[in-house]
Design a protein around this motif. Structure first.
Motif, PDB file in Angstrom:
ATOM      1  N   ARG A   1     -14.222   7.085   6.003  1.00 46.66           N
ATOM      2  CA  ARG A   1     -13.514   4.968   5.995  1.00 46.66           C
ATOM      3  C   ARG A   1     -14.442   5.220   4.158  1.00 46.66           C
ATOM      4  O   ARG A   1     -15.346   5.745   3.862  1.00 46.66           O
ATOM      5  CB  ARG A   1     -13.843   5.211   7.031  1.00 46.66           C
ATOM      6  CG  ARG A   1     -12.853   3.867   7.054  1.00 46.66           C
ATOM      7  CD  ARG A   1     -13.493   2.530   8.132  1.00 46.66           C
ATOM      8  NE  ARG A   1     -12.407   3.707   9.470  1.00 46.66           N
ATOM      9  CZ  ARG A   1     -11.368   3.109   9.867  1.00 46.66           C
ATOM     10  NH1 ARG A   1     -10.389   2.394   9.410  1.00 46.66           N
ATOM     11  NH2 ARG A   1     -11.572   4.171  10.985  1.00 46.66           N
TER      12      ARG A   1
ATOM     13  N   ASP B   1     -12.655   2.128   1.525  1.00 45.45           N
ATOM     14  CA  ASP B   1     -11.624   1.420   1.249  1.00 45.45           C
ATOM     15  C   ASP B   1     -11.063   1.465   0.027  1.00 45.45           C
ATOM     16  O   ASP B   1     -11.233   1.306  -1.486  1.00 45.45           O
ATOM     17  CB  ASP B   1     -12.215   0.204   1.605  1.00 45.45           C
ATOM     18  CG  ASP B   1     -10.995  -1.005   1.834  1.00 45.45           C
ATOM     19  OD1 ASP B   1      -9.777  -1.197   2.001  1.00 45.45           O
ATOM     20  OD2 ASP B   1     -11.483  -2.302   1.090  1.00 45.45           O
ATOM     21  N   SER B   2      -9.142   2.141  -0.743  1.00 49.18           N
ATOM     22  CA  SER B   2      -9.493   2.488  -1.313  1.00 49.18           C
ATOM     23  C   SER B   2      -8.522   1.052  -1.852  1.00 49.18           C
ATOM     24  O   SER B   2      -7.905   0.643  -2.066  1.00 49.18           O
ATOM     25  CB  SER B   2      -7.857   3.593  -1.599  1.00 49.18           C
ATOM     26  OG  SER B   2      -7.417   3.610  -2.150  1.00 49.18           O
TER      27      SER B   2
ATOM     28  N   GLY C   1      -5.717   0.539   0.490  1.00 50.06           N
ATOM     29  CA  GLY C   1      -6.421   0.238   1.953  1.00 50.06           C
ATOM     30  C   GLY C   1      -7.346   0.775   2.073  1.00 50.06           C
ATOM     31  O   GLY C   1      -8.026   2.078   1.805  1.00 50.06           O
ATOM     32  N   PRO C   2      -7.594   0.361   3.472  1.00 50.30           N
ATOM     33  CA  PRO C   2      -8.590   1.407   4.343  1.00 50.30           C
ATOM     34  C   PRO C   2      -7.886   2.859   5.072  1.00 50.30           C
ATOM     35  O   PRO C   2      -6.515   3.164   5.110  1.00 50.30           O
ATOM     36  CB  PRO C   2      -8.361   0.662   5.378  1.00 50.30           C
ATOM     37  CG  PRO C   2      -8.486  -0.810   5.395  1.00 50.30           C
ATOM     38  CD  PRO C   2      -7.434  -0.671   4.075  1.00 50.30           C
TER      39      PRO C   2
END
Length: 131
Positions: free
Chosen positions: A54, A56-57, A61-62
């Protein structure tokens, strides 16, 4: 830990089209760039087994990033419809279709949201791509 896999159905100049399964159940359809020798930002991911984590780009975003692809980083699952939207990443859609003259995946936002929701609180998962 969840298991995610993509079964590739077609590889052509229009892109690399597949079906994504989550824990053995069909989740959505996928679009990656065509095969271009694992070129950064321009090629589909080589078939194989990877770990996704996982992240957070700043742009998307997530999401999840595919780790340990030889010679490549920042390969994400994200929204988009046609091959020019991929940037070397994996687009998720609800179905295959066309946007004007281009083939691609449709209902991407909904498919991406559903994928993230079904991943729940998982921080990582095992990921396999099969030809």
């Amino acid at each position: 830990m969840k298991k995610v896999d993509i079964i590739r159905l077609e590889k052509s100049d229009a892109g690399t089209f597949g079906v994504l399964r989550l824990d053995g159940r069909v989740q959505c359809v996928t679009l990656e760039p065509p095969e271009r020798g694992n070129r950064v930002g321009a090629s589909c991911i080589p078939a194989g087994t990877y770990t996704c984590r996982r992240v957070d780009s700043p742009t998307f975003g997530p999401t999840f990033e595919v780790a340990d692809v030889p010679g490549r980083t920042a390969i994400l699952f994200h929204q988009g419809n046609v091959v020019r939207d991929t940037h070397g990443c994996i687009l998720l859609g609800s179905r295959f279709g066309r946007l004007g003259p281009e083939r691609g995946v449709l209902d991407s936002r909904a498919a991406f949201r559903e994928f993230l929701a079904d991943c729940g609180d998982e921080q990582a998962f095992c990921f396999e791509i099969a030809e």
